[in-house]
Design an enzyme around this catalytic site. Structure first.
Site, PDB file in Angstrom:
ATOM      1  N   GLU A 100       0.900  -0.905   0.333  1.00  0.00           N
ATOM      2  CA  GLU A 100       0.033  -0.555  -0.476  1.00  0.00           C
ATOM      3  C   GLU A 100       1.077   1.196   0.250  1.00  0.00           C
ATOM      4  O   GLU A 100       1.591   1.462   0.720  1.00  0.00           O
ATOM      5  CB  GLU A 100      -0.662   0.188   1.228  1.00  0.00           C
ATOM      6  CG  GLU A 100      -2.074   1.252   1.369  1.00  0.00           C
ATOM      7  CD  GLU A 100      -2.946   1.869   2.802  1.00  0.00           C
ATOM      8  OE1 GLU A 100      -3.980   2.270   2.440  1.00  0.00           O
ATOM      9  OE2 GLU A 100      -2.514   0.777   3.707  1.00  0.00           O
ATOM     10  N   GLN A 128      -7.470  -6.288  -5.786  1.00  0.00           N
ATOM     11  CA  GLN A 128      -7.485  -7.156  -4.397  1.00  0.00           C
ATOM     12  C   GLN A 128      -8.284  -5.943  -3.156  1.00  0.00           C
ATOM     13  O   GLN A 128      -8.420  -5.070  -3.352  1.00  0.00           O
ATOM     14  CB  GLN A 128      -5.846  -6.809  -3.490  1.00  0.00           C
ATOM     15  CG  GLN A 128      -5.614  -6.719  -2.350  1.00  0.00           C
ATOM     16  CD  GLN A 128      -4.291  -7.491  -2.523  1.00  0.00           C
ATOM     17  OE1 GLN A 128      -3.166  -7.062  -1.119  1.00  0.00           O
ATOM     18  NE2 GLN A 128      -3.598  -5.875  -3.120  1.00  0.00           N
ATOM     19  N   CYS A 146      -1.960  -9.212   4.885  1.00  0.00           N
ATOM     20  CA  CYS A 146      -1.215  -7.392   5.914  1.00  0.00           C
ATOM     21  C   CYS A 146      -0.898  -7.255   7.121  1.00  0.00           C
ATOM     22  O   CYS A 146      -1.479  -7.911   7.823  1.00  0.00           O
ATOM     23  CB  CYS A 146      -2.206  -6.668   5.288  1.00  0.00           C
ATOM     24  SG  CYS A 146      -1.643  -4.532   5.032  1.00  0.00           S
ATOM     25  N   LYS A 197      -4.255 -14.191  -0.410  1.00  0.00           N
ATOM     26  CA  LYS A 197      -3.198 -14.325   0.073  1.00  0.00           C
ATOM     27  C   LYS A 197      -3.182 -13.716   1.894  1.00  0.00           C
ATOM     28  O   LYS A 197      -3.843 -13.425   2.131  1.00  0.00           O
ATOM     29  CB  LYS A 197      -2.167 -12.708  -0.209  1.00  0.00           C
ATOM     30  CG  LYS A 197      -0.720 -12.641   0.384  1.00  0.00           C
ATOM     31  CD  LYS A 197       0.023 -11.847  -0.410  1.00  0.00           C
ATOM     32  CE  LYS A 197       1.405 -11.579  -0.059  1.00  0.00           C
ATOM     33  NZ  LYS A 197       2.137 -10.407   0.313  1.00  0.00           N
ATOM     34  N   ASN A 199       6.108 -16.775  -1.351  1.00  0.00           N
ATOM     35  CA  ASN A 199       6.339 -15.217  -1.725  1.00  0.00           C
ATOM     36  C   ASN A 199       7.099 -15.458  -0.218  1.00  0.00           C
ATOM     37  O   ASN A 199       7.063 -15.635   0.713  1.00  0.00           O
ATOM     38  CB  ASN A 199       4.811 -14.606  -1.323  1.00  0.00           C
ATOM     39  CG  ASN A 199       5.743 -12.951  -1.430  1.00  0.00           C
ATOM     40  OD1 ASN A 199       4.429 -12.354  -0.298  1.00  0.00           O
ATOM     41  ND2 ASN A 199       5.793 -12.173  -2.394  1.00  0.00           N
ATOM     42  N   GLY A 230       6.947  -9.309  -4.096  1.00  0.00           N
ATOM     43  CA  GLY A 230       6.388  -7.546  -4.229  1.00  0.00           C
ATOM     44  C   GLY A 230       7.829  -6.449  -3.976  1.00  0.00           C
ATOM     45  O   GLY A 230       8.183  -5.618  -4.614  1.00  0.00           O
ATOM     46  N   ARG A 231       8.025  -6.597  -2.985  1.00  0.00           N
ATOM     47  CA  ARG A 231       9.427  -5.631  -2.274  1.00  0.00           C
ATOM     48  C   ARG A 231      10.248  -5.496  -3.434  1.00  0.00           C
ATOM     49  O   ARG A 231      11.422  -4.100  -3.688  1.00  0.00           O
ATOM     50  CB  ARG A 231      10.079  -5.756  -1.290  1.00  0.00           C
ATOM     51  CG  ARG A 231       9.157  -5.175  -0.117  1.00  0.00           C
ATOM     52  CD  ARG A 231       9.221  -5.528   1.554  1.00  0.00           C
ATOM     53  NE  ARG A 231       9.318  -7.027   1.533  1.00  0.00           N
ATOM     54  CZ  ARG A 231      10.575  -7.534   2.235  1.00  0.00           C
ATOM     55  NH1 ARG A 231      11.145  -6.726   3.482  1.00  0.00           N
ATOM     56  NH2 ARG A 231      10.365  -8.655   2.780  1.00  0.00           N
TER      57      ARG A 231
END
Length: 303
Positions: A2, A61, A91, A132, A192, A216-217
């Site tokens: 986010e 999402q 999250c 997820k 992941n 992701g990152r």
């Protein structure tokens, strides 16, 4: 992701290419449904057949714990043009967990089941549903119960981040636990966590048995990672600076100068991991006060 993986960053990554699809930032669903018009505003790709300008699919999402409003928003997603809906139970952010969303829900497999089932029932049959999750909230004691709940409620694909909420991003991702899920579930399991290059991808694949992976990152620190992992051209410093300068212009079409500066400074904090020249100049990048100053600095760094 986010605050960093908005439509402008998705477009940038899609321009480089190599990924199969991208996932939107989560749309927060609280006590009211999110109408189709709002979904299209929050995820602009929904106005273009749920694709980036470079034709990579974008999955919508959703994040929330209210069964009714999540279902109603899922119905709106179909009307908005979503081609795939993804549910966020991973999250770890305090402000999200404080409102009962994200990984907080991993403490209650029954609620998890109810939300996934409600969303699945509200979606048209042709729209796939994925989710997820992390290994758990404070520990991994409910991992298999949560895995089974999501599968039995109707999700067809599950991305698993190999840490608990309590772990944050600190210890190494426990890929072996993802491997246990692969053996137990009939869902497509996507691994992941800590995939940053070819070596880590190979190790993750060997340990998990997965054939699908989410990054992701790692895509923020190296925007060329998807292309490189697919055997494409290695990203160069020259290409990176072309991306950065083009991204400044792209951001200015959607945000003011102050917000654009903030986005580039935030991205630079990620880039420094893979690009020493950014790490060496991060203090100077952070001290810029205007995008013209930032562009001049980038030109000086490059030269």
């Amino acid at each position: 992701m986010e605050g960093v993986m908005d439509h402008t960053m998705r477009t940038l990554l899609s321009r480089v290419g190599g990924m199969d699809y991208l996932v939107s930032e989560f749309v927060r669903v609280t006590q009211r449904r999110v109408p189709a018009a709002s979904l299209k505003r929050l995820v602009p790709e929904l106005n273009q057949h749920a694709q980036t300008p470079y034709h990579h699919p974008v999955h919508l999402q959703l994040l929330g714990s209210n069964m009714e409003t999540m279902a109603n928003t899922a119905a709106e997603a179909g009307a908005a043009g979503a081609t795939h809906v993804d549910l966020n139970f991973g999250c770890p952010a305090k402000r999200v967990n404080g409102h009962g969303g994200g990984s907080f829900m991993l403490q209650d497999p029954e609620l998890l089941y109810a939300v996934v089932q409600a969303v699945r029932n509200a979606l048209p049959d042709h729209i796939p549903l994925s989710a997820k999750m992390r290994l758990g909230y404070l520990d991994e004691s409910l991992f298999f119960e949560n895995l089974d709940a999501i599968e039995q409620a109707g999700a067809s694909t599950l991305t698993i981040h190999g840490r608990t909420k309590k772990d944050g991003y600190g210890p190494a991702a426990r890929w072996e636990k993802i491997g246990e899920a692969v053996k137990r579930s009939t869902m497509t399991i996507i691994a992941n966590g800590d995939i940053q290059d070819r070596d880590s991808l190979n190790r993750c694949q060997a340990i998990t048995g997965c054939t699908h992976f989410m990054i992701g990152r790692g895509s923020l620190s190296n925007p060329f990672i998807f292309r490189e992992l697919k055997g494409g051209q290695q990203g160069s410093l020259e290409e990176l600076f072309l991306l950065i300068n083009g991204y400044i212009d792209e951001l200015l079409e959607h945000y003011d100068d102050f917000a654009t500066l903030g986005r580039i400074k935030q991205w630079s904090a990620h880039l420094r991991r893979d690009w020493p020249v950014i790490a060496d100049n991060l203090k100077a990048i952070r001290s810029t006060q205007h995008t013209d100053e930032l562009k001049a600095l980038m030109q000086a760094i490059q030269n």
